[in-house]
Motif scaffolding. Structure first.
Motif, PDB file in Angstrom:
ATOM      1  N   ARG A   1      -4.454  -0.908  -3.960  1.00  0.00           N
ATOM      2  CA  ARG A   1      -5.795  -1.125  -3.319  1.00  0.00           C
ATOM      3  C   ARG A   1      -6.190  -2.421  -3.055  1.00  0.00           C
ATOM      4  NH1 ARG A   1      -9.348   3.943  -5.052  1.00  0.00           N
ATOM      5  NH2 ARG A   1      -7.595   5.473  -5.155  1.00  0.00           N
TER       6      ARG A   1
ATOM      7  N   VAL B   1       0.879  -1.317  -0.169  1.00  0.00           N
ATOM      8  CA  VAL B   1       0.090  -0.014   0.034  1.00  0.00           C
ATOM      9  C   VAL B   1       1.089   1.268  -0.150  1.00  0.00           C
ATOM     10  CG1 VAL B   1      -1.848   1.335   1.446  1.00  0.00           C
ATOM     11  CG2 VAL B   1      -1.822  -1.154   1.145  1.00  0.00           C
TER      12      VAL B   1
ATOM     13  N   ASP C   1       0.692   2.201  -3.868  1.00  0.00           N
ATOM     14  CA  ASP C   1      -0.868   2.379  -3.438  1.00  0.00           C
ATOM     15  C   ASP C   1      -1.770   1.206  -3.889  1.00  0.00           C
ATOM     16  OD1 ASP C   1       0.176   4.844  -3.148  1.00  0.00           O
ATOM     17  OD2 ASP C   1      -0.683   6.047  -4.579  1.00  0.00           O
TER      18      ASP C   1
ATOM     19  N   MET D   1      -8.576  -4.755   4.921  1.00  0.00           N
ATOM     20  CA  MET D   1      -9.790  -4.558   5.388  1.00  0.00           C
ATOM     21  C   MET D   1     -10.735  -5.756   5.668  1.00  0.00           C
ATOM     22  SD  MET D   1     -11.819  -1.286   3.636  1.00  0.00           S
ATOM     23  CE  MET D   1     -11.276  -1.334   2.113  1.00  0.00           C
TER      24      MET D   1
ATOM     25  N   PHE E   1     -11.202   3.363   8.058  1.00  0.00           N
ATOM     26  CA  PHE E   1     -10.197   2.886   7.149  1.00  0.00           C
ATOM     27  C   PHE E   1      -9.945   3.762   5.872  1.00  0.00           C
ATOM     28  CE2 PHE E   1     -12.586  -1.057   8.219  1.00  0.00           C
ATOM     29  CZ  PHE E   1     -11.219  -1.757   8.718  1.00  0.00           C
ATOM     30  N   ILE E   2     -10.698   4.795   5.607  1.00  0.00           N
ATOM     31  CA  ILE E   2     -10.185   5.752   4.728  1.00  0.00           C
ATOM     32  C   ILE E   2      -9.010   6.607   5.445  1.00  0.00           C
ATOM     33  CG2 ILE E   2     -10.663   8.131   3.616  1.00  0.00           C
ATOM     34  CD1 ILE E   2     -13.385   6.942   3.237  1.00  0.00           C
TER      35      ILE E   2
ATOM     36  N   PHE F   1      -4.968  -3.167   0.228  1.00  0.00           N
ATOM     37  CA  PHE F   1      -5.564  -2.827   1.370  1.00  0.00           C
ATOM     38  C   PHE F   1      -6.801  -3.260   1.586  1.00  0.00           C
ATOM     39  CE2 PHE F   1      -7.900   0.806   3.427  1.00  0.00           C
ATOM     40  CZ  PHE F   1      -7.277   1.146   4.446  1.00  0.00           C
ATOM     41  N   GLY F   2      -7.408  -3.801   0.613  1.00  0.00           N
ATOM     42  CA  GLY F   2      -8.797  -4.434   0.566  1.00  0.00           C
ATOM     43  C   GLY F   2      -8.663  -5.783   1.648  1.00  0.00           C
TER      44      GLY F   2
ATOM     45  N   ASP G   1     -21.228   1.547  10.858  1.00  0.00           N
ATOM     46  CA  ASP G   1     -20.612   1.370   9.536  1.00  0.00           C
ATOM     47  C   ASP G   1     -19.932   2.563   8.905  1.00  0.00           C
ATOM     48  OD1 ASP G   1     -21.110  -1.154   9.650  1.00  0.00           O
ATOM     49  OD2 ASP G   1     -22.598  -1.424   7.959  1.00  0.00           O
TER      50      ASP G   1
ATOM     51  N   HIS H   1     -12.431  -5.345   9.041  1.00  0.00           N
ATOM     52  CA  HIS H   1     -13.451  -4.656   9.030  1.00  0.00           C
ATOM     53  C   HIS H   1     -14.577  -5.315  10.012  1.00  0.00           C
ATOM     54  CE1 HIS H   1     -16.541  -6.864   6.929  1.00  0.00           C
ATOM     55  NE2 HIS H   1     -15.836  -7.482   6.376  1.00  0.00           N
TER      56      HIS H   1
ATOM     57  N   ALA I   1     -16.793   3.200  10.749  1.00  0.00           N
ATOM     58  CA  ALA I   1     -15.716   2.073  10.143  1.00  0.00           C
ATOM     59  C   ALA I   1     -15.115   2.713   8.697  1.00  0.00           C
ATOM     60  CB  ALA I   1     -16.241   0.713  10.180  1.00  0.00           C
ATOM     61  N   GLN I   2     -16.129   2.823   7.827  1.00  0.00           N
ATOM     62  CA  GLN I   2     -15.435   3.566   6.791  1.00  0.00           C
ATOM     63  C   GLN I   2     -14.615   4.684   6.709  1.00  0.00           C
ATOM     64  OE1 GLN I   2     -18.491   4.757   3.532  1.00  0.00           O
ATOM     65  NE2 GLN I   2     -17.873   3.184   2.426  1.00  0.00           N
TER      66      GLN I   2
ATOM     67  N   GLU J   1       1.595   5.618   5.783  1.00  0.00           N
ATOM     68  CA  GLU J   1       2.724   5.735   5.752  1.00  0.00           C
ATOM     69  C   GLU J   1       3.356   6.192   7.314  1.00  0.00           C
ATOM     70  OE1 GLU J   1       3.893   8.297   2.008  1.00  0.00           O
ATOM     71  OE2 GLU J   1       1.824   8.494   2.691  1.00  0.00           O
TER      72      GLU J   1
ATOM     73  N   TRP K   1      -6.213   4.529   5.141  1.00  0.00           N
ATOM     74  CA  TRP K   1      -5.337   4.415   3.889  1.00  0.00           C
ATOM     75  C   TRP K   1      -4.558   5.660   3.774  1.00  0.00           C
ATOM     76  CZ3 TRP K   1      -4.679   2.350  -0.855  1.00  0.00           C
ATOM     77  CH2 TRP K   1      -4.570   3.022  -1.739  1.00  0.00           C
ATOM     78  N   GLN K   2      -5.000   6.872   4.231  1.00  0.00           N
ATOM     79  CA  GLN K   2      -4.239   7.870   4.164  1.00  0.00           C
ATOM     80  C   GLN K   2      -2.893   8.274   4.894  1.00  0.00           C
ATOM     81  OE1 GLN K   2      -7.815  10.553   4.716  1.00  0.00           O
ATOM     82  NE2 GLN K   2      -7.529  11.547   2.552  1.00  0.00           N
TER      83      GLN K   2
END
Lengths: 178, 116
Positions: free
Chosen positions: A19, A13, A17, A26, A55-56, A22-23, A48, A30, A51-52, A63, A59-60
């Motif tokens: 995805r 990731v 990057d 998740m 995860f966002i 990352f999936g 929910d 999740h 939780a979304q 690092e 992701w950001q």
């Protein structure tokens, strides 16, 4: 510590990057994150959404994950701060009465299981900190050190939350034994 | 773990059984934003590195040219003794151009966003 396959996914990731990687992360977490947020909010749709957001944000900010704790502890920390932000936003508009929310959920469910019902009420009566610590300790099997990292509470506070939470839930356990 | 602790854990697990939301991961993946900050950093880093290389090349171009010329001539003489130096030079230039094109293609792959 994070598992080796997780470290590989995290590297993919951060470097590419990826995805899909990352999936996979998740897929693994999740369920636990949604459940944890559900214990805090008492509302499935809200949990929910949070939780979304969790995860966002992960992701950001992947690092910044320095492997100082396990990936799951890091993720739970983000989930908790996301919940705190949500609470701060809601405080001025809608009063989030967790016990009320929990009772509402209880009202919707069929009264087939009195045992679950009494536990729901027992949990709803817990304070926010107690519920948070009890959930992380028993449901997510986090150590006191990890709970400290996630919530920012001091170890003494966590121990007292756990002890008081246990005491409150004992009422439920005693009822069950009768 | 004590018996009482096990009881609490089991009861909580029963209480908080979340329905399996299969669409959750797919939905969240679609919401993921582009990680622009990192991309910008990488591009800036590359610009800085290439900028320094080009600046140094401009300052020391004569020395570099003579160095490269002598290296290429020596390599050409060693590897292609029968050929004229100018032909050997063209072959070396073609190889370098192909390698550069390949590296740019790789860079392009690296910078392109992953497809979903």
């Amino acid at each position: 510590m994070s598992r080796p396959d997780e470290i590989l996914w995290i590297s993919r990731v951060v470097l590419f990057d990826d995805r899909r990687a990352f999936g996979k992360l998740m897929q693994r977490y999740h369920g636990r994150i949604r459940r944890y947020l559900f214990t805090l909010t008492g509302d499935e749709a809200t949990s929910d959404d949070l939780a979304q957001t969790t995860f966002i944000r992960a992701w950001q900010g992947l690092e910044s994950f320095k492997q100082l704790s396990s990936f799951s502890t890091w993720l739970f920390r983000i989930a908790y701060t996301t919940y705190c932000n949500h609470l701060a936003q809601m405080r001025n508009s809608v009063v989030t009465d967790l016990s009320e929310a929990a009772t509402e959920v209880a009202d919707e469910s069929p009264p087939e299981n009195e045992r679950i019902e009494s536990l729901r009420q027992a949990v709803a009566r817990l304070g926010e900190g107690e519920r948070n610590c009890i959930t992380l300790f028993y449901l997510e099997e986090k150590s006191i050190g990890d709970i400290e990292k996630i919530t920012g509470y001091k170890q003494g506070t966590i121990k007292s939350h756990l002890s008081r939470g246990r005491e409150h839930l004992r009422e439920f356990l005693n009822k069950k034994d009768e | 773990m004590r018996k009482e602790d096990k009881e609490i854990k089991r009861a909580l697990q029963q209480l908080y059984t979340m329905p399996d939301e299969r669409q959750f991961v797919e939905r969240t993946l679609q919401c993921l934003p582009r990680r622009r900050q990192k991309r910008t950093k990488l591009i800036l880093g590359n610009v800085a590195i290439w900028g320094s290389v080009i600046t140094l090349a401009v300052i020391f171009h004569k020395e570099i040219f003579h160095l490269v010329e002598s290296i290429v001539q020596n390599v050409a003489l060693c590897t292609m003794p029968g050929k004229e130096p100018i032909i050997a030079l063209f072959i070396c230039a073609a190889v370098i151009a192909a390698a550069t094109a390949q590296s740019f293609e790789l860079l392009d792959d690296y910078y392109s966003l992953p497809e979903e």
